[in-house]
Every structure is written in C-alpha cells, then in structure tokens.
Scaffold this motif. Structure first.
Motif, short mmCIF file in Angstrom:
data_model
loop_
_atom_site.label_atom_id
_atom_site.label_comp_id
_atom_site.label_asym_id
_atom_site.label_seq_id
_atom_site.Cartn_x
_atom_site.Cartn_y
_atom_site.Cartn_z
N PRO A 1 0.83 -1.21 0.00
CA PRO A 1 0.00 0.00 0.00
C PRO A 1 0.86 1.26 0.00
N ALA A 2 0.32 2.32 -0.60
CA ALA A 2 1.01 3.61 -0.59
C ALA A 2 0.71 4.40 0.68
N LEU A 3 -0.28 3.96 1.44
CA LEU A 3 -0.65 4.65 2.67
C LEU A 3 0.39 4.46 3.76
N PRO A 4 0.45 5.37 4.73
CA PRO A 4 1.34 5.16 5.88
C PRO A 4 0.93 3.91 6.65
N ALA A 5 1.91 3.21 7.19
CA ALA A 5 1.63 2.00 7.96
C ALA A 5 0.91 2.34 9.25
N VAL A 6 0.04 1.43 9.69
CA VAL A 6 -0.62 1.58 10.99
C VAL A 6 0.37 1.32 12.11
N CYS A 7 1.28 0.37 11.86
CA CYS A 7 2.30 0.01 12.84
C CYS A 7 3.56 -0.38 12.08
N ALA A 8 4.72 -0.03 12.59
CA ALA A 8 5.98 -0.39 11.94
C ALA A 8 7.01 -0.77 13.00
N VAL A 9 7.82 -1.78 12.68
CA VAL A 9 8.85 -2.27 13.59
C VAL A 9 10.21 -2.13 12.91
N ASN A 10 11.11 -1.40 13.55
CA ASN A 10 12.45 -1.17 13.02
C ASN A 10 13.33 -2.37 13.35
N LEU A 11 13.74 -3.12 12.33
CA LEU A 11 14.55 -4.31 12.55
C LEU A 11 16.03 -4.00 12.71
N MET A 12 16.39 -2.73 12.71
CA MET A 12 17.78 -2.34 12.95
C MET A 12 18.01 -1.95 14.40
N THR A 13 17.01 -2.22 15.25
CA THR A 13 17.15 -1.97 16.68
C THR A 13 17.03 -3.29 17.43
N LEU A 14 17.60 -3.34 18.62
CA LEU A 14 17.51 -4.54 19.44
C LEU A 14 16.06 -4.82 19.82
N GLU A 15 15.32 -3.77 20.16
CA GLU A 15 13.93 -3.93 20.58
C GLU A 15 13.06 -4.43 19.42
N GLY A 16 13.25 -3.82 18.26
CA GLY A 16 12.45 -4.22 17.10
C GLY A 16 12.74 -5.64 16.65
N ALA A 17 14.01 -6.00 16.60
CA ALA A 17 14.37 -7.36 16.21
C ALA A 17 13.81 -8.37 17.20
N ALA A 18 13.84 -8.04 18.49
CA ALA A 18 13.32 -8.96 19.51
C ALA A 18 11.82 -9.18 19.35
#
Length: 216
Positions: free
Chosen positions: A31-48
């Motif tokens: 989708p071209a719309l902004p995500a409702v939720c996003a997780v940054n996989l370049m952080t320890l918290e996001g990867a976990a």
C-alpha cells in the motif's frame, strides 16, 4: 497532354501478435498509505519483537560449465556461491550480527555481494496493535542494490512491477509478506546485497540504510 496514371500501393495489414500469458502471477504491491504500525529491525527492541536473528556471509563469483544450449564458443560461465535464498538453506554456520550492526560497511568494495538472512515470527500484539488479519510488508533499502527472497522464493513476474528484484540505485524496496497474517506466521528472509553500479566496480561497500516490517 494526358496525365499519367497514379498507382497506389495496397495497405499492408499486420496481424496482431497474440499476447502470451505471464508465467507467474504479478507480485502483490505494498500500500502507498502510511503504515498503521511499523517495527524497526535495525534496533535490538524491534528485532526482539519479531524474533529476528541476523546472519551474514559474503557471496563469491565462481566459474562453472556453461548451460547446455550455449553457443559453442561459450564453454564456461559464472555463478554465485552460495545460493542462500533457496528453501531449506542451512545458515547455522554463519556468524550472527546484531541488528544495530546492519549498517556496518561490509565487503571489500568493487564487485561485491553479501547475503543477510533472518527468520521473522509475527507476534499477536505490538503495543496496542493486534496483528491478526493485517497486511504485512518488509520495507528495506540496501546500499546499493538488493534482491529479496521470502520463504525460498523471489516473487517476480517479467514485465510487471516486482519489488523483490533490483529497483534502482539505492532505491527502497517494499515486499508484501502476507495479505492477511496470522499471529505466529513465520517468514524466512534472505537479502542479497549488491555493490554497484556493477560495471563501475566502485570502491564502496554493502550495508542497510533501513529495514522494517510494516503493518496495514
């Protein structure tokens, strides 16, 4: 004085060439719309949150016999080793890297390739967001190019937008992992990072500018 006759050539009618069906369906587009939720996989918290454990290995160019129907003067060609995007590939012997190290400048420059692999597991909840039924997109940008494999396949169709294939020089890529995810679903991700432009063989390296999982 009489006027000489004028001859008009008959029109040339070209038969329409039948359109061949695509060998595979068009990959889903994010989708071209902004995500409702996003997780940054370049952080320890996001990867976990998604159970990501990144592993990496340099890929090599090796000489191999040419394909059977090659022209006679071509007896050898080149391949990539390993083929780490394929289903069932064992990366257990590869070194583990922290998600915070994905932006490290890897490779020796020139014509250089690196594999990055991880398995993602979708949680039932991310903060207050419930993932059940959501569309899930892997969004990333690799310096300079990338090809993305999901569960042993690189989604693509000739002549159609295929975000898992090279999109351009340092261009973002967004690959749909699921149109309606179920908590606990897993996705084996393999990213083939490429230094480029390849024919320039530049003195730079391969690294992630960004990588995240988006929910819609």
């Amino acid at each position: 004085m009489s006027t000489p006759p004028t001859f008009v050539a008959p029109p040339v009618i070209l038969a329409a060439t039948p359109v061949r069906p695509l060998a595979s369906p068009q990959p889903a587009l994010a989708p071209a719309l902004p995500a409702v939720c996003a997780v940054n996989l370049m952080t320890l918290e996001g990867a976990a949150l998604l159970g990501a454990q990144w592993r990496t290995k340099e890929a090599k160019i090796i000489e191999v016999p040419a394909i059977p129907d090659a022209m006679p003067e071509f007896t050898t060609t080149y391949d990539i080793d390993p083929h780490a995007g394929e289903a069932g590939f064992d990366d257990s012997g590869w070194p583990i890297i922290l998600p915070t190290e994905l932006d490290a400048k890897r490779g020796g420059g020139k014509v250089s390739f690196l594999w990055f692999r991880t398995r993602l597991t979708i949680p039932s909840r991310i903060g207050t967001f419930e993932s059940a039924g959501a569309k899930v997109v892997l969004a990333l940008c690799v310096d300079d190019y990338a090809e993305i494999w999901v569960n042993g396949e690189m989604p693509r169709a000739a002549g159609r937008p295929s975000p898992a294939t090279i999109q351009g020089f340092n261009m973002p890529q967004r690959v749909v992992l699921s149109d309606a995810v179920t908590p606990g679903d897993t996705f084996q991700i393999a990213v083939f990072g490429i230094n480029g432009p390849i024919s320039v063989a530049p003195a730079n390296t391969v690294w992630f500018r960004e990588v995240r999982v988006e929910f819609f």
